[in-house]
Design a protein around this motif. Structure first.
Motif, mmCIF file in Angstrom:
data_model
loop_
_atom_site.group_PDB
_atom_site.id
_atom_site.type_symbol
_atom_site.label_atom_id
_atom_site.label_comp_id
_atom_site.label_asym_id
_atom_site.label_seq_id
_atom_site.Cartn_x
_atom_site.Cartn_y
_atom_site.Cartn_z
ATOM 1 N N VAL A 192 -2.061 -0.246 -2.696
ATOM 2 C CA VAL A 192 -1.515 -1.514 -2.209
ATOM 3 C C VAL A 192 -2.613 -2.244 -1.450
ATOM 4 C CG1 VAL A 192 0.865 -0.711 -2.042
ATOM 5 C CG2 VAL A 192 -0.643 -0.488 -0.068
ATOM 6 N N CYS A 193 -2.506 -3.572 -1.460
ATOM 7 C CA CYS A 193 -3.387 -4.369 -0.599
ATOM 8 C C CYS A 193 -2.534 -5.009 0.483
ATOM 9 C CB CYS A 193 -4.162 -5.423 -1.396
ATOM 10 S SG CYS A 193 -3.165 -6.728 -2.135
ATOM 11 N N THR A 194 -3.086 -5.107 1.677
ATOM 12 C CA THR A 194 -2.363 -5.689 2.802
ATOM 13 C C THR A 194 -3.272 -6.651 3.557
ATOM 14 O OG1 THR A 194 -3.021 -4.063 4.489
ATOM 15 C CG2 THR A 194 -1.145 -3.489 3.080
ATOM 16 N N VAL A 195 -2.660 -7.624 4.210
ATOM 17 C CA VAL A 195 -3.378 -8.457 5.176
ATOM 18 C C VAL A 195 -2.592 -8.419 6.476
ATOM 19 C CG1 VAL A 195 -4.670 -10.007 3.668
ATOM 20 C CG2 VAL A 195 -2.280 -10.496 4.161
ATOM 21 N N CYS A 196 -3.336 -8.534 7.570
ATOM 22 C CA CYS A 196 -2.790 -8.266 8.890
ATOM 23 C C CYS A 196 -3.230 -9.381 9.843
ATOM 24 C CB CYS A 196 -3.296 -6.894 9.342
ATOM 25 S SG CYS A 196 -2.859 -6.403 11.003
ATOM 26 N N LYS A 197 -2.594 -9.440 11.003
ATOM 27 C CA LYS A 197 -2.928 -10.460 11.983
ATOM 28 C C LYS A 197 -4.346 -10.319 12.509
ATOM 29 C CE LYS A 197 -0.805 -12.833 15.930
ATOM 30 N NZ LYS A 197 0.308 -12.802 16.915
ATOM 31 N N ASP A 198 -4.976 -9.147 12.305
ATOM 32 C CA ASP A 198 -6.371 -8.980 12.720
ATOM 33 C C ASP A 198 -7.351 -9.599 11.724
ATOM 34 O OD1 ASP A 198 -6.257 -7.256 10.599
ATOM 35 O OD2 ASP A 198 -6.988 -5.499 11.679
ATOM 36 N N LYS A 199 -6.824 -10.323 10.704
ATOM 37 C CA LYS A 199 -7.594 -11.061 9.690
ATOM 38 C C LYS A 199 -8.286 -10.159 8.680
ATOM 39 C CE LYS A 199 -8.663 -14.698 13.063
ATOM 40 N NZ LYS A 199 -9.734 -15.520 13.676
ATOM 41 N N ALA A 200 -7.902 -8.894 8.621
ATOM 42 C CA ALA A 200 -8.559 -7.953 7.714
ATOM 43 C C ALA A 200 -7.714 -7.741 6.459
ATOM 44 C CB ALA A 200 -8.800 -6.620 8.412
ATOM 45 N N LEU A 201 -8.424 -7.580 5.343
ATOM 46 C CA LEU A 201 -7.820 -7.183 4.064
ATOM 47 C C LEU A 201 -8.051 -5.691 3.884
ATOM 48 C CD1 LEU A 201 -6.721 -7.692 1.129
ATOM 49 C CD2 LEU A 201 -9.097 -8.183 0.497
ATOM 50 N N ARG A 202 -6.993 -4.951 3.572
ATOM 51 C CA ARG A 202 -7.104 -3.519 3.382
ATOM 52 C C ARG A 202 -6.558 -3.115 2.016
ATOM 53 N NH1 ARG A 202 -5.925 -4.470 8.717
ATOM 54 N NH2 ARG A 202 -7.132 -3.293 10.274
ATOM 55 N N VAL A 203 -7.225 -2.153 1.397
ATOM 56 C CA VAL A 203 -6.717 -1.506 0.189
ATOM 57 C C VAL A 203 -6.371 -0.079 0.586
ATOM 58 C CG1 VAL A 203 -7.197 -0.827 -2.174
ATOM 59 C CG2 VAL A 203 -8.158 -2.958 -1.288
ATOM 60 N N ILE A 204 -5.114 0.303 0.337
ATOM 61 C CA ILE A 204 -4.579 1.552 0.885
ATOM 62 C C ILE A 204 -3.994 2.402 -0.239
ATOM 63 C CG2 ILE A 204 -2.835 2.530 2.446
ATOM 64 C CD1 ILE A 204 -3.046 -0.038 4.105
ATOM 65 N N ASP A 205 -4.240 3.709 -0.165
ATOM 66 C CA ASP A 205 -3.548 4.671 -1.015
ATOM 67 C C ASP A 205 -2.338 5.159 -0.224
ATOM 68 O OD1 ASP A 205 -2.562 6.900 -2.321
ATOM 69 O OD2 ASP A 205 -4.534 7.630 -2.923
ATOM 70 N N PRO A 206 -1.124 4.738 -0.579
ATOM 71 C CA PRO A 206 0.034 5.065 0.263
ATOM 72 C C PRO A 206 0.414 6.543 0.222
ATOM 73 C CG PRO A 206 0.732 3.918 -1.729
ATOM 74 C CD PRO A 206 -0.763 3.894 -1.731
ATOM 75 N N ARG A 207 0.084 7.237 -0.860
ATOM 76 C CA ARG A 207 0.464 8.650 -0.936
ATOM 77 C C ARG A 207 -0.428 9.517 -0.059
ATOM 78 N NH1 ARG A 207 1.152 8.501 -7.429
ATOM 79 N NH2 ARG A 207 -0.847 7.487 -7.113
ATOM 80 N N ARG A 208 -1.707 9.196 -0.014
ATOM 81 C CA ARG A 208 -2.613 9.964 0.846
ATOM 82 C C ARG A 208 -2.655 9.403 2.254
ATOM 83 N NH1 ARG A 208 -7.735 9.332 -2.715
ATOM 84 N NH2 ARG A 208 -8.747 9.697 -0.715
#
Length: 496
Positions: A192-208
């Protein structure tokens, strides 16, 4: 980077135009929610339209059949089981009767809508998911695994649920230091990709539970951002510049040091909600409070994000629902449909590619994700990934009969011309009693005996030969059109 308008680029979507439906096809007297949460407030699938509405003493949303038009009575039943305002709603991609809702009451509820819509108020959900400590504002169903739902709340926590059992299977509580603005699965649901109030884009493996990639300050502005995965793995984000200009940027997760492309829009303050169509690789941007919908095509050629056009109207939009490709009208070359929310009205808007042919336009409608899941929840939890199972949209195609009525009368062998690229069995079946009388030799299902079998085989061979010839003609004409478009482009560029 400004829009490139001087260079004529070859694309079948260059001339996509948007058109609002007539007033009699709109839904009126809907009290659209005034909640300040930046969500689309509407969810649409081939069966139903769901809209978050104003509700006293709790939260509610309205569900009506997609064919519904006209005034909605104030006493119409709603889904009203939440104790606080509803912030987000999303239909399951694998069951058109299942919808999830997220609320300020810190819960997520999953509802089963009966065929035909509600006949009485619905207060009992089939599943209630409780795991967030603050209001829940984001929902995202897994694109290929059955009954997997991701939720994000104002507690900065992401939860992954098995809706079939009501079990919380994964929880990411340390990945985000501030409020999460959006989450989006990739094509096969492995990340999944997420964006947050800290202005960062993250790509996350939700299972790990691991953060695979991080890009700080994808947009410099302080206003909310959005991010969506594209089908090729790239990520498209919307946000604001330091000067409060609205922006859209394209990122390659393999190298997040610099964006592949940046488009600057205007200085409006509405959050840009991106709606992505993986079949056409088009992105539609709807700003809350805007009167416009911009649309772009994403390609592999620079500048990668190509502005196509924009739809403009007099009334601002409170939100918008984006219909899945399974619900569009392929007979009218409709490639997308929005349901624009006004203050008290829902207005359908069709995106159409102008075509003169009555045949099914296979180049506009590649096989699309169907409702059948590729994986069960337990299979995905165990580590399996799979792309979506695709279905053809040609089954929804029905050619107009009136234009070929005379041809049918005089030349029964041309019956397949009425069905475009449909299978021979569909082409041979009569569509009405009158057509059955006009072409009696096409209907051979009721005959018995070996004497009829050679006739059926001969007729089938004739139909197949005729369809092959028609396809050859269509292919030749398509090649001719492409040649003329290239010549036109050279003339417009001044090369001739």
């Amino acid at each position: 980077m400004s829009f490139r308008r001087g260079v004529v680029r070859q694309s079948k979507f260059r001339h996509v135009f948007a058109q609002a439906w007539k007033a009699e096809h709109c839904i009126d007297d809907i009290r659209v929610s005034r909640v300040t949460w930046d969500t689309s407030l509407c969810a649409v699938n081939p069966k139903f339209i769901a809209v978050i509405i104003e509700s006293g003493g709790g939260g509610a949303f309205l569900v009506v059949p997609i064919s519904k038009a006209g005034r909605i009575d104030q006493s119409s039943p709603t889904v009203c089981g939440h104790l606080a305002p509803v912030l987000d709603i999303q239909w399951s991609p694998h069951d058109d009767n299942i919808i999830a809702s997220a609320s300020e009451d810190c819960t997520v509820k999953v509802w089963q809508i009966p065929d035909g819509g509600l006949t009485s108020p619905m207060t009992e959900a089939i599943v209630t998911l409780e795991g967030h400590s603050k209001r829940v504002g984001i929902l995202a169903w897994h694109p290929t695994a059955f009954n997997i739902l991701m939720t994000a709340g104002c507690d900065n926590v992401i939860c992954v649920w098995n809706v079939g059992t009501g079990e919380l299977v994964y929880q990411l509580s340390d990945a985000h230091p501030d409020m999460i603005y959006s989450v989006c699965w990739n094509k096969d649901g492995s990340a999944v990709c997420t964006v947050c109030k800290d202005k960062a884009l993250r790509v996350i493996d939700p299972r790990r539970g691991t953060v695979l990639k991080v890009k700080e300050k994808v947009h410099d502005g302080t206003r909310p951002m959005r991010a969506v995965f594209l089908s090729d793995g790239k990520i498209l984000t919307t946000g604001f510049s330091r000067m409060s200009e609205r922006q859209m940027a394209l990122w390659d997760p393999k190298d997040l040091s610099e964006p592949m492309a940046v488009q600057e829009m205007d200085t409006s303050n509405g959050v840009l909600l991106p709606f992505y169509d993986p079949d056409t690789n088009m992105v539609y941007l709807c700003g809350k409070g805007d009167c416009t919908i911009r649309y772009f095509e994403v390609t592999d050629e620079s500048p990668y994000v190509h502005f196509l056009s924009l739809y403009s109207s007099k009334e601002p939009q409170r939100g918008a629902g984006f219909l899945s490709k399974r619900g569009v009208d392929v007979n009218k070359c409709e490639i997308a449909r929005f349901y624009k929310l006004h203050e008290r009205k829902v207005e359908p808007i069709s995106m159409t590619v102008p075509r003169k042919s009555d045949l099914f336009q296979g180049d506009l409608y590649p096989d699309t994700a169907g409702s059948e899941p590729a994986l069960l929840a337990d299979e995905w939890i165990a580590g399996q990934d799979a792309p979506p199972l695709l279905v053809s949209l040609s089954g929804g195609y029905a050619a107009p009969q009136s234009k070929h009525r005379e041809i049918l009368k005089s030349k029964p062998k041309l019956a397949p011309q009425d069905s475009g690229n449909a299978t021979p069995s569909n082409a041979a079946a009569p569509t009405s009693h009158s057509a059955e009388e006009e072409v009696p030799r096409v209907n051979t299902r009721e005959t018995d005996g070996n004497t009829e079998r050679p006739k059926r085989e001969d007729l089938l061979n004739e139909l197949l030969a005729e369809m092959k010839a028609l396809r050859a003609v269509v292919l030749a004409q398509s090649q001719r059109i492409e040649l003329l478009e290239r010549q036109l482009a050279r003339i417009e560029d001044g090369d001739v």
